[in-house]
Design an enzyme around this catalytic site. Sequence first.
Site, PDB file in Angstrom:
ATOM      1  N   HIS A 186      -1.353   9.071   7.761  1.00  0.00           N
ATOM      2  CA  HIS A 186      -2.123   8.022   7.395  1.00  0.00           C
ATOM      3  C   HIS A 186      -3.014   8.221   6.186  1.00  0.00           C
ATOM      4  CE1 HIS A 186      -1.882   6.084  11.664  1.00  0.00           C
ATOM      5  NE2 HIS A 186      -1.285   5.352  10.925  1.00  0.00           N
ATOM      6  N   CYS A 486      10.521  -1.088   0.105  1.00  0.00           N
ATOM      7  CA  CYS A 486       9.096  -1.303   0.330  1.00  0.00           C
ATOM      8  C   CYS A 486       8.426  -0.338   1.165  1.00  0.00           C
ATOM      9  CB  CYS A 486       9.113  -2.589   1.479  1.00  0.00           C
ATOM     10  SG  CYS A 486       9.633  -2.305   2.966  1.00  0.00           S
TER      11      CYS A 486
END
Length: 556
Positions: A186, A486
């Site tokens: 994250h 992606c």
Amino acid sequence: METTLRGVGVSHGVAIGEVRHMGTAVLEPPAKQIPAEEAEREQGRARKAVDAVAADLIARGNLAGGEAQAVLEAQALMAQDPELMADVERRIAVGSTAERAVYDAFAAYRALLAGAGEYLAGRVADLDDVRNRIVARLLGVPMPGVPDSDEPYVLIARDLAPADTALLDPTLVLGFVTEEGGPTSHSAILARALGVPAVVALPGAGELAEGTMIAVDGSTGEIFVNPSAEKKAELEAAAAERKAALAASSGPGATSDGHKVPLLANVGGPSDVPAAVEAGAEGVGLFRTEFLFLDDSQQAPSEEKQVEAYRQVLEAFPEGRVVVRVLDAGADKPLDFLTPADEPNPALGVRGLRTLLDHPEVLRTQLTALAKAADGLPVYLEVMAPMVADRMDAKAFADACREAGLQAKFGAMVEIPSAALRARSILQEVEFLSLGTNDLAQYTFAADRQVGAVSRLQDPWQPALLDLVALSAEAAKAEGKSCGVCGEAASDPLLACVLTGLGVTSLSMGAASIPYVRATLAKYTLAQCERAAAAARAADSAEEARSAAQAVLSGE
């Protein structure tokens, strides 16, 4: 004396400044007993603290927007987890204080994750942050967090919780370095979104003394401790050169000989769209729709709410390509109304498309909402399913799209090695592939994408991962269809050239990375990219692959 350390560079740019350390974690509360008559009051204190922390996380998410908002909303759900809260109340009922009960309940949950094979171990930083915030509130001490400083600095931390990373002030935090984390943690993802240079997985980072002058190269992962004047000048000159190249680069993505490589943006909701448009994104290569479902873990959002959110993104890219990933629930994104609570290993259980096929009404509503959102708009809508394993999965998804009346291209994400190995079979049912390199690496190497100890296996330069990308791209070419990337791999400018050389037809990344990738691609011909790709695949390690590709492209 100048010394050099090396971690994993995860966000481009150079930062030079003095070290400041993250605030220390909350100390362990004392284990003292309370009288039985105080239990109800302590339970009330615990509930109030939990609710306050959850509200604060949601407020921080609203301020940050984008991917950070989805992450922080998930953290708020973690804080209010009914099972955790029930455990806290049970501990208080037998004599624990509120703060000690919270501390022990979270410790037990930590142990539970470890016993489940540590798939969710990467969320331990998030879990610890929630615990620390609740305990700090109960003890009446300051929240752990970034240091107060009037002067810009480089932040050093064991790891950064999303609540801290999301609201970093780039005018004060020049860059950051963490001991743990990986390229897809994250903190890495949010650093790229903020445009802050960052290096993760640097053992011993916490031993750098407060006030030490360091230079951080977020591209190479190098940390220069007490850099000389010459080294500072060298890094600053390189940074200025990169900045000039970015300013001179504009327009569609392409190699120097005109081979087009559309550069698309990864977005987590409507709030990410302005940055994508400003960066010159040619469309959206990954529209994550989970943000809509995190508002209420008990039920799916209404069709009307979904239509409104999808249309905001679709309207921003007239004549552009927008690739929507349907809900990817399960594993590290559990939803109470969809996700089994007792799976021994959620990563290998009912996740992504498997979840949706088990709950066809949720998939049907989402596909119908997408059809209505795109109605009348001059946009090229494409819809893809996460976690496709084989042709049977791909057919089930394509059939669901047709039954919902969706006028769009249907695609499959390649995140499981079986999908790459059998890509040509899957392409009999769908019209495009999109490689999610984060999860593909995780499943290829049995290496949790959030665990710093195995970050070398999460490196997207791993030759085995490049082999799977090549297999997918070759299958798509043979079928006359497209194959994009992606995952976070696309945000590395040098690796973007290698992916192009492997046959990938589009690249999607965080908006902040688009100018870097565009400028780098424009320096090289397709043939150079192909030679770099071949050199990288011939290597035996990620580091050798990067060096080999760099050597080819620099003409060595």
